[in-house]
Design an enzyme around this catalytic site. Structure first.
Site, PDB file in Angstrom:
ATOM      1  N   CYS A   1       0.789  -1.238   0.000  1.00 58.33           N
ATOM      2  CA  CYS A   1       0.000   0.000   0.000  1.00 58.33           C
ATOM      3  C   CYS A   1       0.817   1.282   0.000  1.00 58.33           C
ATOM      4  O   CYS A   1       0.258   2.360  -0.127  1.00 58.33           O
ATOM      5  CB  CYS A   1      -0.952   0.005   1.196  1.00 58.33           C
ATOM      6  SG  CYS A   1      -0.114   0.173   2.790  1.00 58.33           S
TER       7      CYS A   1
ATOM      8  N   CYS B   1      -2.870  -1.769   5.430  1.00 58.89           N
ATOM      9  CA  CYS B   1      -3.456  -2.750   4.498  1.00 58.89           C
ATOM     10  C   CYS B   1      -3.480  -4.166   5.063  1.00 58.89           C
ATOM     11  O   CYS B   1      -3.941  -5.086   4.395  1.00 58.89           O
ATOM     12  CB  CYS B   1      -2.723  -2.732   3.168  1.00 58.89           C
ATOM     13  SG  CYS B   1      -1.053  -3.438   3.212  1.00 58.89           S
TER      14      CYS B   1
ATOM     15  N   CYS C   1      12.212  -8.450  12.202  1.00 58.85           N
ATOM     16  CA  CYS C   1      12.711  -9.317  11.142  1.00 58.85           C
ATOM     17  C   CYS C   1      11.684  -9.274  10.011  1.00 58.85           C
ATOM     18  O   CYS C   1      10.604  -9.857  10.120  1.00 58.85           O
ATOM     19  CB  CYS C   1      12.875 -10.729  11.702  1.00 58.85           C
ATOM     20  SG  CYS C   1      13.558 -11.906  10.543  1.00 58.85           S
TER      21      CYS C   1
END
Length: 142
Positions: free
Chosen positions: A56, A106, A128
């Site tokens: 997004c 999103c 991570c």
């Protein structure tokens, strides 16, 4: 794995995600997959700039919080802002609970965050993050 009562502000139909993302991007961002370690575009990148959600475009991390963790994926010690990230309990590996990190805009899967691993960072956290879930906008020369 996701909270069924929460709706992403930038939600769209699955077929639209499939048109926008390639197969690996879709697998990671929409299905909660993980790219192979040590092969991602941003694993060892030292370029200055801002990392955004590939789904997004929401800005998520800055390069000044990125560090070499040698884990096989890009690592950051903090997000750009806490309201850009969503945290979920991940119990998909029996006996090894983790905290999943998702884009708050999103609901794209980004990776996981780990605490207390001994990295000398200001937060003692390691976000991570899958390279394929990010795009890097390099800092412009002044």
């Amino acid at each position: 794995m996701t909270d069924e009562t929460w709706v992403a502000p930038l939600s769209k139909p699955d077929q639209e995600w499939r048109r926008q993302l390639n197969d690996l991007e879709y697998h990671v961002l929409r299905q909660g997959g993980t790219e192979a370690p040590f092969v991602g575009e941003y694993t060892d990148t030292e370029t200055e700039g801002v990392y955004s959600c590939r789904g997004c475009g929401t800005e998520l991390f800055r390069s000044d919080t990125k560090f070499h963790s040698h884990c096989g994926w890009p690592s950051f010690f903090s997000p750009l802002a806490e309201d850009r990230i969503r945290y979920l309990e991940d119990t998909s590996i029996p006996g090894r609970p983790r905290v999943e990190v998702r884009c708050a805009a999103c609901d794209g899967h980004l990776g996981h965050v780990f605490e207390g691993e001994g990295y000398e960072t200001p937060t003692d956290l390691r976000y991570c993050i899958n390279s394929v879930s990010l795009t890097l906008e390099p800092k412009r020369a002044e």
